[in-house]
Design a protein around this motif. Structure first.
Motif, mmCIF file in Angstrom:
data_model
loop_
_atom_site.group_PDB
_atom_site.id
_atom_site.type_symbol
_atom_site.label_atom_id
_atom_site.label_comp_id
_atom_site.label_asym_id
_atom_site.label_seq_id
_atom_site.Cartn_x
_atom_site.Cartn_y
_atom_site.Cartn_z
ATOM 1 N N ARG A 140 0.821 -1.207 0.000
ATOM 2 C CA ARG A 140 0.000 0.000 0.000
ATOM 3 C C ARG A 140 0.859 1.263 0.000
ATOM 4 N NH1 ARG A 140 -1.515 0.342 4.750
ATOM 5 N NH2 ARG A 140 -0.150 -1.327 5.465
ATOM 6 N N GLY A 141 2.166 1.075 -0.131
ATOM 7 C CA GLY A 141 3.111 2.180 -0.080
ATOM 8 C C GLY A 141 4.462 1.639 0.338
ATOM 9 N N PRO A 142 5.429 2.503 0.666
ATOM 10 C CA PRO A 142 6.744 2.025 1.114
ATOM 11 C C PRO A 142 6.633 1.176 2.374
ATOM 12 C CG PRO A 142 6.800 4.371 0.587
ATOM 13 C CD PRO A 142 5.361 3.971 0.583
ATOM 14 N N ALA A 143 7.483 0.163 2.479
ATOM 15 C CA ALA A 143 7.455 -0.711 3.648
ATOM 16 C C ALA A 143 7.754 0.066 4.920
ATOM 17 C CB ALA A 143 8.469 -1.844 3.475
ATOM 18 N N LEU A 144 7.027 -0.275 5.992
ATOM 19 C CA LEU A 144 7.230 0.329 7.309
ATOM 20 C C LEU A 144 7.224 1.853 7.238
ATOM 21 C CD1 LEU A 144 10.064 -2.125 8.341
ATOM 22 C CD2 LEU A 144 7.827 -2.053 9.401
ATOM 23 N N ALA A 145 6.289 2.385 6.476
ATOM 24 C CA ALA A 145 6.305 3.814 6.149
ATOM 25 C C ALA A 145 6.332 4.715 7.377
ATOM 26 C CB ALA A 145 5.085 4.146 5.284
ATOM 27 N N ASP A 146 5.622 4.345 8.428
ATOM 28 C CA ASP A 146 5.505 5.228 9.594
ATOM 29 C C ASP A 146 6.717 5.187 10.509
ATOM 30 O OD1 ASP A 146 2.978 6.097 8.820
ATOM 31 O OD2 ASP A 146 1.991 4.423 9.809
ATOM 32 N N VAL A 147 7.537 4.144 10.380
ATOM 33 C CA VAL A 147 8.712 4.019 11.265
ATOM 34 C C VAL A 147 9.989 3.814 10.461
ATOM 35 C CG1 VAL A 147 7.395 3.158 13.245
ATOM 36 C CG2 VAL A 147 8.260 1.538 11.539
ATOM 37 N N ALA A 148 9.961 4.158 9.185
ATOM 38 C CA ALA A 148 11.092 3.873 8.297
ATOM 39 C C ALA A 148 12.364 4.599 8.705
ATOM 40 C CB ALA A 148 10.725 4.231 6.856
ATOM 41 N N ASP A 149 12.243 5.713 9.415
ATOM 42 C CA ASP A 149 13.422 6.480 9.811
ATOM 43 C C ASP A 149 14.091 5.924 11.060
ATOM 44 O OD1 ASP A 149 13.115 8.225 7.689
ATOM 45 O OD2 ASP A 149 11.887 9.637 8.839
ATOM 46 N N ASP A 150 13.448 4.998 11.739
ATOM 47 C CA ASP A 150 14.056 4.401 12.926
ATOM 48 C C ASP A 150 15.187 3.462 12.519
ATOM 49 O OD1 ASP A 150 11.579 5.503 13.810
ATOM 50 O OD2 ASP A 150 11.750 4.306 15.620
ATOM 51 N N ASP A 151 16.213 3.390 13.356
ATOM 52 C CA ASP A 151 17.395 2.598 13.012
ATOM 53 C C ASP A 151 17.056 1.145 12.715
ATOM 54 O OD1 ASP A 151 19.006 4.795 13.269
ATOM 55 O OD2 ASP A 151 19.665 4.330 15.314
ATOM 56 N N PHE A 152 16.155 0.559 13.518
ATOM 57 C CA PHE A 152 15.853 -0.853 13.345
ATOM 58 C C PHE A 152 15.232 -1.152 11.984
ATOM 59 C CE2 PHE A 152 11.438 0.110 13.955
ATOM 60 C CZ PHE A 152 10.762 -0.949 13.371
ATOM 61 N N ALA A 153 14.566 -0.140 11.386
ATOM 62 C CA ALA A 153 13.783 -0.369 10.172
ATOM 63 C C ALA A 153 14.629 -0.335 8.903
ATOM 64 C CB ALA A 153 12.674 0.674 10.072
ATOM 65 N N ARG A 154 15.826 0.205 8.965
ATOM 66 C CA ARG A 154 16.591 0.400 7.735
ATOM 67 C C ARG A 154 16.859 -0.902 7.004
ATOM 68 N NH1 ARG A 154 20.800 4.783 10.392
ATOM 69 N NH2 ARG A 154 19.260 6.465 10.645
ATOM 70 N N GLY A 155 17.274 -1.931 7.748
ATOM 71 C CA GLY A 155 17.533 -3.223 7.119
ATOM 72 C C GLY A 155 16.286 -3.840 6.513
ATOM 73 N N PRO A 156 15.187 -3.990 7.294
ATOM 74 C CA PRO A 156 13.963 -4.558 6.727
ATOM 75 C C PRO A 156 13.397 -3.754 5.565
ATOM 76 C CG PRO A 156 13.872 -4.620 9.112
ATOM 77 C CD PRO A 156 15.099 -3.845 8.758
ATOM 78 N N VAL A 157 13.462 -2.426 5.638
ATOM 79 C CA VAL A 157 12.941 -1.597 4.545
ATOM 80 C C VAL A 157 13.718 -1.857 3.266
ATOM 81 C CG1 VAL A 157 12.774 0.774 3.702
ATOM 82 C CG2 VAL A 157 11.933 0.214 5.979
ATOM 83 N N ALA A 158 15.052 -1.899 3.363
ATOM 84 C CA ALA A 158 15.872 -2.147 2.180
ATOM 85 C C ALA A 158 15.619 -3.547 1.622
ATOM 86 C CB ALA A 158 17.352 -1.972 2.522
ATOM 87 N N ARG A 159 15.523 -4.533 2.508
ATOM 88 C CA ARG A 159 15.331 -5.911 2.048
ATOM 89 C C ARG A 159 13.965 -6.095 1.394
ATOM 90 N NH1 ARG A 159 13.262 -10.657 3.851
ATOM 91 N NH2 ARG A 159 12.483 -9.681 5.741
ATOM 92 N N LEU A 160 12.922 -5.557 2.009
ATOM 93 C CA LEU A 160 11.584 -5.696 1.446
ATOM 94 C C LEU A 160 11.453 -4.928 0.139
ATOM 95 C CD1 LEU A 160 9.518 -5.429 4.743
ATOM 96 C CD2 LEU A 160 9.620 -7.425 3.229
ATOM 97 N N GLY A 161 12.089 -3.752 0.057
ATOM 98 C CA GLY A 161 12.060 -3.009 -1.199
ATOM 99 C C GLY A 161 12.741 -3.775 -2.321
ATOM 100 N N GLU A 162 13.852 -4.425 -2.000
ATOM 101 C CA GLU A 162 14.546 -5.246 -2.994
ATOM 102 C C GLU A 162 13.669 -6.415 -3.427
ATOM 103 O OE1 GLU A 162 17.155 -7.272 -5.458
ATOM 104 O OE2 GLU A 162 17.200 -5.183 -4.789
ATOM 105 N N LEU A 163 13.004 -7.050 -2.477
ATOM 106 C CA LEU A 163 12.129 -8.177 -2.815
ATOM 107 C C LEU A 163 10.944 -7.727 -3.663
ATOM 108 C CD1 LEU A 163 12.049 -10.195 0.536
ATOM 109 C CD2 LEU A 163 13.205 -10.817 -1.595
ATOM 110 N N ARG A 164 10.456 -6.521 -3.400
ATOM 111 C CA ARG A 164 9.335 -6.010 -4.201
ATOM 112 C C ARG A 164 9.750 -5.850 -5.663
ATOM 113 N NH1 ARG A 164 6.101 -0.293 -2.996
ATOM 114 N NH2 ARG A 164 4.238 -0.770 -4.257
ATOM 115 N N LEU A 165 10.935 -5.298 -5.885
ATOM 116 C CA LEU A 165 11.412 -5.136 -7.251
ATOM 117 C C LEU A 165 11.717 -6.489 -7.885
ATOM 118 C CD1 LEU A 165 12.154 -3.257 -9.526
ATOM 119 C CD2 LEU A 165 14.390 -2.896 -8.459
#
Length: 202
Positions: A140-165
């Motif tokens: 429905r938008g970027p992964a973990l959109a509301d907490v994407a700036d938190d340190d813990f989210a950087r890895g999951p956001v990058a990995r999920l974005g790669e999987l989406r592509l």
């Protein structure tokens, strides 16, 4: 596929991380407010069913900027989540906490992508072309959109974005088998222009 969608929608606890943060309990929006509680639930959701240690949670949330009593702070946020989601939603163990009996869109997406890739390996392009769109529809938008700036989210956001592509690439591969390849050229050109370093797309 239809039955899978119905099961997902009627599950007692549903956590949506592929876009704005959403939580449904028994089909109704749950009151999960506060960035720390959202972060806590997101971490547990991404490892649904597996225990996350308290020390790992403390490191994910605060890093070097610890509150006076970090373990008590974690326990407090867990208690607030249980109040919103039900006491049995999060179980405690000697090592930490785990989320139980929940559906998570990010995990469902990865499951569908795995099914598609398995189908491609066996030459079943039709099954892959069916599974990938079901997974992509969960976004429905970027992964973990509301907490994407938190340190813990950087890895999951990058990995999920790669999987989406990668899922988009898998879908194109399946469609190249099922459709006229020339008809896909405009779409492929747009994708290559948007992602010029993706060798597979090129």
């Amino acid at each position: 596929v239809q039955s899978q969608r119905v099961d997902r929608m009627t599950h007692p606890l549903e956590i949506r991380l592929l876009g704005p943060f959403e939580v449904l309990a028994d089909g109704r929006p749950a009151n999960v407010k506060g960035s720390k509680r959202q972060c806590l639930l997101a971490v547990l959701a991404l490892r649904c069913g597996r225990v996350v240690g308290v020390d790992a949670l403390i490191d994910a949330f605060w890093g070097d900027e610890l509150p006076a009593t970090p373990r008590n702070a974690v326990h407090h946020h867990v208690a607030r989540l249980r109040a919103a989601l039900g006491q049995d939603a999060i179980v405690a163990s000697p090592d930490g906490y785990a989320l139980t009996d929940a559906t998570v869109d990010a995990l469902r997406f990865e499951q569908l992508l795995g099914q598609a890739r398995s189908a491609l390996r066996t030459g079943d392009a039709g099954a892959a072309a069916e599974a990938v769109p079901c997974g992509l529809e969960l976004w429905r938008g970027p992964a973990l959109a509301d907490v994407a700036d938190d340190d813990f989210a950087r890895g999951p956001v990058a990995r999920l974005g790669e999987l989406r592509l990668a899922a988009t690439e898998d879908l194109i591969e399946a469609r190249l088998t099922l459709e006229d390849p020339n008809a896909l050229l405009p779409e492929l050109c747009e994708l290559v222009a948007a992602h010029p370093l993706r060798e597979r797309l090129t």
